[in-house]
Write a protein that holds these residues in place. Structure first.
Motif, mmCIF file in Angstrom:
data_model
loop_
_atom_site.group_PDB
_atom_site.id
_atom_site.type_symbol
_atom_site.label_atom_id
_atom_site.label_comp_id
_atom_site.label_asym_id
_atom_site.label_seq_id
_atom_site.Cartn_x
_atom_site.Cartn_y
_atom_site.Cartn_z
ATOM 1 N N ALA A 1 0.947 -1.198 0.060
ATOM 2 C CA ALA A 1 -0.050 -0.225 -0.025
ATOM 3 C C ALA A 1 0.780 1.211 -0.030
ATOM 4 O O ALA A 1 2.247 1.264 0.526
ATOM 5 C CB ALA A 1 -0.953 0.050 1.233
ATOM 6 N N HIS A 2 0.350 2.321 -0.267
ATOM 7 C CA HIS A 2 0.907 3.567 -0.382
ATOM 8 C C HIS A 2 1.437 3.932 1.120
ATOM 9 O O HIS A 2 2.622 4.242 1.351
ATOM 10 C CB HIS A 2 0.249 4.969 -0.839
ATOM 11 C CG HIS A 2 1.042 5.911 -0.753
ATOM 12 N ND1 HIS A 2 1.074 6.978 0.292
ATOM 13 C CD2 HIS A 2 2.031 6.600 -1.732
ATOM 14 C CE1 HIS A 2 1.876 7.826 -0.107
ATOM 15 N NE2 HIS A 2 2.352 7.804 -1.255
ATOM 16 N N GLY A 3 0.630 3.951 1.951
ATOM 17 C CA GLY A 3 0.816 4.733 3.412
ATOM 18 C C GLY A 3 0.398 5.755 3.784
ATOM 19 O O GLY A 3 -0.054 6.546 2.862
ATOM 20 N N SER A 4 0.298 5.828 4.963
ATOM 21 C CA SER A 4 -0.397 7.266 5.571
ATOM 22 C C SER A 4 -0.064 7.580 6.804
ATOM 23 O O SER A 4 0.373 6.675 7.652
ATOM 24 C CB SER A 4 -1.765 7.300 5.386
ATOM 25 O OG SER A 4 -2.540 8.395 5.990
ATOM 26 N N ARG A 5 -0.054 8.980 7.203
ATOM 27 C CA ARG A 5 0.177 9.442 8.688
ATOM 28 C C ARG A 5 -1.164 8.952 9.658
ATOM 29 O O ARG A 5 -0.897 9.195 10.761
ATOM 30 C CB ARG A 5 0.628 10.732 8.625
ATOM 31 C CG ARG A 5 2.029 10.992 8.182
ATOM 32 C CD ARG A 5 2.545 12.499 8.268
ATOM 33 N NE ARG A 5 3.715 12.526 7.763
ATOM 34 C CZ ARG A 5 4.116 13.103 6.582
ATOM 35 N NH1 ARG A 5 3.105 13.379 5.769
ATOM 36 N NH2 ARG A 5 5.174 13.350 6.216
ATOM 37 N N HIS A 6 -2.060 8.818 8.884
ATOM 38 C CA HIS A 6 -3.537 8.303 9.870
ATOM 39 C C HIS A 6 -3.146 7.230 10.654
ATOM 40 O O HIS A 6 -2.440 6.178 10.265
ATOM 41 C CB HIS A 6 -4.358 8.129 8.877
ATOM 42 C CG HIS A 6 -5.692 7.945 9.665
ATOM 43 N ND1 HIS A 6 -6.230 7.115 10.341
ATOM 44 C CD2 HIS A 6 -6.757 8.872 9.396
ATOM 45 C CE1 HIS A 6 -7.454 7.279 10.640
ATOM 46 N NE2 HIS A 6 -7.875 8.546 10.086
ATOM 47 N N ASP B 1 5.553 4.398 1.777
ATOM 48 C CA ASP B 1 5.875 5.652 2.451
ATOM 49 C C ASP B 1 4.919 5.797 3.753
ATOM 50 O O ASP B 1 4.221 5.232 3.669
ATOM 51 C CB ASP B 1 5.895 6.759 1.500
ATOM 52 C CG ASP B 1 6.637 7.777 1.979
ATOM 53 O OD1 ASP B 1 7.249 8.056 3.001
ATOM 54 O OD2 ASP B 1 6.257 9.188 1.247
ATOM 55 N N LEU B 2 5.603 6.515 4.719
ATOM 56 C CA LEU B 2 4.691 6.933 5.757
ATOM 57 C C LEU B 2 4.370 5.901 6.814
ATOM 58 O O LEU B 2 4.084 6.457 7.766
ATOM 59 C CB LEU B 2 3.603 7.774 5.295
ATOM 60 C CG LEU B 2 3.816 8.928 4.261
ATOM 61 C CD1 LEU B 2 2.425 9.594 3.901
ATOM 62 C CD2 LEU B 2 4.797 10.055 4.734
ATOM 63 N N THR B 3 4.289 4.777 6.472
ATOM 64 C CA THR B 3 3.622 3.714 7.409
ATOM 65 C C THR B 3 4.739 2.410 7.508
ATOM 66 O O THR B 3 5.614 2.293 6.347
ATOM 67 C CB THR B 3 2.503 3.340 7.013
ATOM 68 O OG1 THR B 3 1.679 4.076 7.018
ATOM 69 C CG2 THR B 3 1.583 2.367 8.117
ATOM 70 N N GLU B 4 5.099 2.020 8.618
ATOM 71 C CA GLU B 4 5.863 0.909 8.777
ATOM 72 C C GLU B 4 4.974 -0.408 8.806
ATOM 73 O O GLU B 4 3.935 -0.360 9.110
ATOM 74 C CB GLU B 4 6.760 0.970 9.913
ATOM 75 C CG GLU B 4 7.566 1.985 9.999
ATOM 76 C CD GLU B 4 8.878 1.988 8.882
ATOM 77 O OE1 GLU B 4 9.121 0.981 8.399
ATOM 78 O OE2 GLU B 4 9.395 2.941 8.568
ATOM 79 N N PRO B 5 5.555 -1.505 8.224
ATOM 80 C CA PRO B 5 6.936 -1.781 7.641
ATOM 81 C C PRO B 5 7.136 -1.615 6.173
ATOM 82 O O PRO B 5 5.923 -1.512 5.440
ATOM 83 C CB PRO B 5 7.288 -3.171 7.953
ATOM 84 C CG PRO B 5 5.817 -3.820 7.715
ATOM 85 C CD PRO B 5 4.823 -2.753 8.481
ATOM 86 N N ASP B 6 8.205 -1.390 5.612
ATOM 87 C CA ASP B 6 8.522 -1.143 4.246
ATOM 88 C C ASP B 6 8.482 -2.373 3.549
ATOM 89 O O ASP B 6 8.903 -3.463 4.248
ATOM 90 C CB ASP B 6 9.588 -0.149 3.970
ATOM 91 C CG ASP B 6 10.896 -0.719 4.407
ATOM 92 O OD1 ASP B 6 10.992 -1.928 4.762
ATOM 93 O OD2 ASP B 6 11.832 0.065 4.332
#
Length: 237
Positions: free
Chosen positions: A14-19, A47-52
């Motif tokens: 997924a892209h990831g988010s700071r949410h 990006d923005l969320t772990e894990p990569d």
């Protein structure tokens, strides 16, 4: 380690988010995908969320896996699908020594129309409510055009108009929603909560419009389908 095809892990990228709700929502989704595929399932983020992806692939390598299928959890063939995903997959494969097979994105096909219908129904949105289909948006015209086409196909199976709007590109929700007849409702083209959704949820609450939940675990069958097709195309089943 010699693996049977059904043991081939699936990674939802997924892209990831700071949410704060993104990681848990994607973990739940991938648990459901793993149940359908009969395979280990993990979530990873660009990006923005772990894990990569490198972390997830390296973890699978430590468990003895030599291959995995990566399903990009993306709805359109925009920058992330065409640039970020291939670069990220190559880097993760090189670092982890895991052969990463890339499946098709979720896309905007008829199975996604069915997901959106289910999302609306599960949120008690009547079939005669006109819908604002809300997506992230892209700088690529073709990606946004695919969402507009998705809105048109969703309208074709409903009893009221459906128009698309975007969080990062035109048209924005405020420019579209007043074009829709009452009753109105909002359906997000999102798998999980996101910062772009929060203001729209506030607007819906203020105006008294129903807003559907993100698609979430409803997408498990579609993601499992992308996994199965990738496994078949790679000659592993």
């Amino acid at each position: 380690m010699s693996l049977r095809p059904t043991e081939l892990p699936v990674i939802g990228l997924a892209h990831g988010s700071r949410h704060a709700g993104v990681a848990s929502a994607l973990a739940d989704l991938m648990d459901a995908v793993g149940d359908r595929c009969g395979a280990p399932a993990r979530a990873a983020f660009l990006d923005l969320t772990e894990p990569d992806l490198e972390t997830v692939a390296s973890g699978l390598a430590a468990e003895g896996y030599e291959r995995a299928v990566v399903v990009p959890l993306l709805f359109t063939a925009a920058f992330h699908a065409t640039i970020d995903v291939p670069q990220t997959v190559r880097a993760a494969a090189d670092a982890s020594r895991v052969d990463l097979i890339v499946a098709d994105i979720i896309g905007t096909g008829d199975d996604v129309v069915q997901l959106l219908q289910a999302s609306a129904a599960d949120s008690d949105i009547p079939n005669n409510a006109s819908l604002l289909l809300f997506a992230v948006g892209s700088s690529r015209e073709a990606a946004n055009a695919a969402v507009h086409d998705l809105a048109a196909r969703l309208e074709s199976v409903r009893s009221a108009p459906v128009l698309a709007a975007f969080g990062t590109s035109e048209p924005r929700p405020e420019a579209v929603i007043d074009q829709l007849p009452e009753p109105r409702a909002i359906v997000p083209l999102f798998l999980s909560p996101g910062l772009l959704l929060d203001p729209l949820a506030d607007l819906a609450a203020e105006r008294g419009w129903p807003i559907a939940d993100p698609i979430g675990v409803r997408a498990a069958a579609v993601i499992a389908d992308r996994y199965a097709r990738a496994v078949s195309s790679a000659g592993l089943r």
